[in-house]
Write a protein that holds these residues in place. Sequence first.
Motif, PDB file in Angstrom:
ATOM      1  N   PHE A   1       0.990  -1.049  -0.070  1.00 36.07           N
ATOM      2  CA  PHE A   1      -0.075   0.066  -0.040  1.00 36.07           C
ATOM      3  C   PHE A   1       0.822   1.278  -0.026  1.00 36.07           C
ATOM      4  CE2 PHE A   1      -1.287   3.453   3.025  1.00 36.07           C
ATOM      5  CZ  PHE A   1      -2.222   4.019   2.132  1.00 36.07           C
ATOM      6  N   PHE A   2       2.011   1.296   0.938  1.00 34.66           N
ATOM      7  CA  PHE A   2       2.911   2.362   0.804  1.00 34.66           C
ATOM      8  C   PHE A   2       3.402   2.710  -0.511  1.00 34.66           C
ATOM      9  CE2 PHE A   2       2.169   1.880   5.625  1.00 34.66           C
ATOM     10  CZ  PHE A   2       1.742   3.067   5.949  1.00 34.66           C
ATOM     11  N   THR A   3       3.781   1.627  -0.952  1.00 33.08           N
ATOM     12  CA  THR A   3       4.533   1.778  -2.485  1.00 33.08           C
ATOM     13  C   THR A   3       3.243   2.513  -3.546  1.00 33.08           C
ATOM     14  OG1 THR A   3       5.748  -0.104  -2.340  1.00 33.08           O
ATOM     15  CG2 THR A   3       5.220   0.563  -4.509  1.00 33.08           C
ATOM     16  N   SER A   4       1.937   1.755  -3.511  1.00 36.94           N
ATOM     17  CA  SER A   4       0.913   2.541  -4.111  1.00 36.94           C
ATOM     18  C   SER A   4       0.673   4.078  -3.887  1.00 36.94           C
ATOM     19  CB  SER A   4      -0.363   1.671  -4.244  1.00 36.94           C
ATOM     20  OG  SER A   4      -0.079   0.321  -4.304  1.00 36.94           O
ATOM     21  N   ALA A   5       0.504   4.255  -2.429  1.00 38.42           N
ATOM     22  CA  ALA A   5       0.149   5.614  -2.131  1.00 38.42           C
ATOM     23  C   ALA A   5       1.386   6.532  -2.479  1.00 38.42           C
ATOM     24  CB  ALA A   5      -0.168   5.437  -0.599  1.00 38.42           C
ATOM     25  N   SER A   6       2.427   6.066  -2.484  1.00 37.45           N
ATOM     26  CA  SER A   6       3.643   7.013  -2.539  1.00 37.45           C
ATOM     27  C   SER A   6       4.055   7.360  -3.962  1.00 37.45           C
ATOM     28  CB  SER A   6       4.850   6.196  -1.796  1.00 37.45           C
ATOM     29  OG  SER A   6       4.874   6.031  -0.443  1.00 37.45           O
ATOM     30  N   MET A   7       3.621   6.344  -4.888  1.00 38.11           N
ATOM     31  CA  MET A   7       3.954   6.647  -6.264  1.00 38.11           C
ATOM     32  C   MET A   7       3.093   7.720  -7.046  1.00 38.11           C
ATOM     33  SD  MET A   7       2.623   3.080  -8.191  1.00 38.11           S
ATOM     34  CE  MET A   7       0.961   2.574  -8.330  1.00 38.11           C
TER      35      MET A   7
ATOM     36  N   ASN B   1      -9.948   4.797  -0.363  1.00 37.66           N
ATOM     37  CA  ASN B   1     -10.155   3.997  -1.509  1.00 37.66           C
ATOM     38  C   ASN B   1      -9.153   4.522  -2.251  1.00 37.66           C
ATOM     39  OD1 ASN B   1     -10.432   2.559  -3.904  1.00 37.66           O
ATOM     40  ND2 ASN B   1     -12.172   3.567  -4.299  1.00 37.66           N
ATOM     41  N   LEU B   2      -7.760   4.024  -2.482  1.00 40.58           N
ATOM     42  CA  LEU B   2      -6.743   4.835  -3.333  1.00 40.58           C
ATOM     43  C   LEU B   2      -7.091   4.565  -4.638  1.00 40.58           C
ATOM     44  CD1 LEU B   2      -3.934   5.788  -2.368  1.00 40.58           C
ATOM     45  CD2 LEU B   2      -2.867   3.629  -3.020  1.00 40.58           C
TER      46      LEU B   2
ATOM     47  N   GLY C   1      -6.950  -6.420  -4.083  1.00 39.87           N
ATOM     48  CA  GLY C   1      -6.133  -4.978  -4.110  1.00 39.87           C
ATOM     49  C   GLY C   1      -5.166  -4.861  -5.588  1.00 39.87           C
ATOM     50  N   PRO C   2      -4.532  -5.962  -5.907  1.00 38.93           N
ATOM     51  CA  PRO C   2      -3.843  -5.997  -7.096  1.00 38.93           C
ATOM     52  C   PRO C   2      -4.559  -5.521  -8.331  1.00 38.93           C
ATOM     53  CG  PRO C   2      -3.212  -7.787  -5.600  1.00 38.93           C
ATOM     54  CD  PRO C   2      -4.235  -7.183  -5.011  1.00 38.93           C
ATOM     55  N   PHE C   3      -5.663  -6.100  -8.293  1.00 39.00           N
ATOM     56  CA  PHE C   3      -6.769  -5.888  -9.794  1.00 39.00           C
ATOM     57  C   PHE C   3      -7.346  -4.683  -9.407  1.00 39.00           C
ATOM     58  CE2 PHE C   3      -6.868 -10.489  -8.766  1.00 39.00           C
ATOM     59  CZ  PHE C   3      -6.310 -11.226  -9.821  1.00 39.00           C
ATOM     60  N   THR C   4      -7.673  -4.131  -8.618  1.00 41.10           N
ATOM     61  CA  THR C   4      -8.351  -2.800  -8.427  1.00 41.10           C
ATOM     62  C   THR C   4      -7.197  -1.819  -8.868  1.00 41.10           C
ATOM     63  OG1 THR C   4      -9.885  -3.610  -6.606  1.00 41.10           O
ATOM     64  CG2 THR C   4      -9.516  -1.291  -6.706  1.00 41.10           C
ATOM     65  N   LEU C   5      -5.998  -1.894  -8.248  1.00 43.52           N
ATOM     66  CA  LEU C   5      -4.922  -1.092  -8.474  1.00 43.52           C
ATOM     67  C   LEU C   5      -4.639  -1.056  -9.793  1.00 43.52           C
ATOM     68  CD1 LEU C   5      -2.805   1.191  -7.357  1.00 43.52           C
ATOM     69  CD2 LEU C   5      -1.300  -0.876  -7.049  1.00 43.52           C
TER      70      LEU C   5
END
Length: 326
Positions: free
Chosen positions: A148-154, A261-262, A287-291
């Motif tokens: 999650f921190f990777t997703s949110a940080s990018m 909801n990122l 999560g992976p699919f949604t992202l």
Amino acid sequence: MLGQAKADGPEFDVKEHYTKYEYRIAIRDGVRLFTSVYVPKDDSKTYPFLINRTPYSVAPYGVDQYRTQLGPSPDFDKAGYIFVNQDVRGRFMSEGTFVEMRPHIDNKKSKQDVDDSSDLYDTIEWLLKNVPNNNGKAGIWGISYPGFFTSASMIDTHPALKAASPQAPMTDLFKGDDAYHGGAFMMAANFGFYSFFRPQGNPELPPKVRVPFEYGTPDGYEFFLKAGTLENLGKMLGAQQALWMDQVHHDTYDDYWKARNLAAHTKNVHCAVLTVGGWFDAEDLQGPFTLFHAIERDDPGIFNALVVGPWVHGGWYRYDGNHLGA
């Protein structure tokens, strides 16, 4: 919580090849984030940064205390990166207040408007200016909460960030990740998580050894049956009761969940993204699919790939893959 993958062949001596430094990097609102940096001793060339931001501790602490493995696999250690590990805001030796899946702020109006994308942006700015022999490029990776921190940080990508790999990331805690699955509260899984995910003490001092929660029985059904209500379970968690009760009280898809909801905030991603998931992931299957689909929708033109295999949560990293369950 994810352990380190095992290496095959002769053991790679991290201390022989890297020098460890520890920094407290000041972010725009004045909060200092504890960051350990492992720099290759070979200074004849420059290296990219490989960053991992975690709520699970960058231990061991102390410049003379080294990890036995630095990257996602032993091959990364040998390839040559400047490895950066950071305690996220409010965890372990970083200052500030921890917020569960801190909501992303699309329009930041002051230095007090901070989120994980701004924390990484400011971290990269500091690293570029203060760590020698870097080549001006960075990547970030992480599994589960660090995913999650990777997703949110990018999001709102720093120009130096060239690649990100969110693995088993939490993306929407209510719609299929960790907290609720199909509207059903994941009681046992959530209690097991919060029983060890405890708040930290003084960020100026190394954390104490974590004491496991004592269930009093090896029978999970018996434990939860005798515990009674969800409020009773919350009381057993002590200082973590607030995070548990947030999950319990918000039992519909209300503003608490919508803000977290990122996938609603994945615009302005400019780096290459490789998302990883497992078909047998009991925690973060969705999560992976949604992202992946959110990035595909919001960020046309970038490299965006998804890898999904016959793995449990983080199984591609932790296990050999020669069995599943018993």
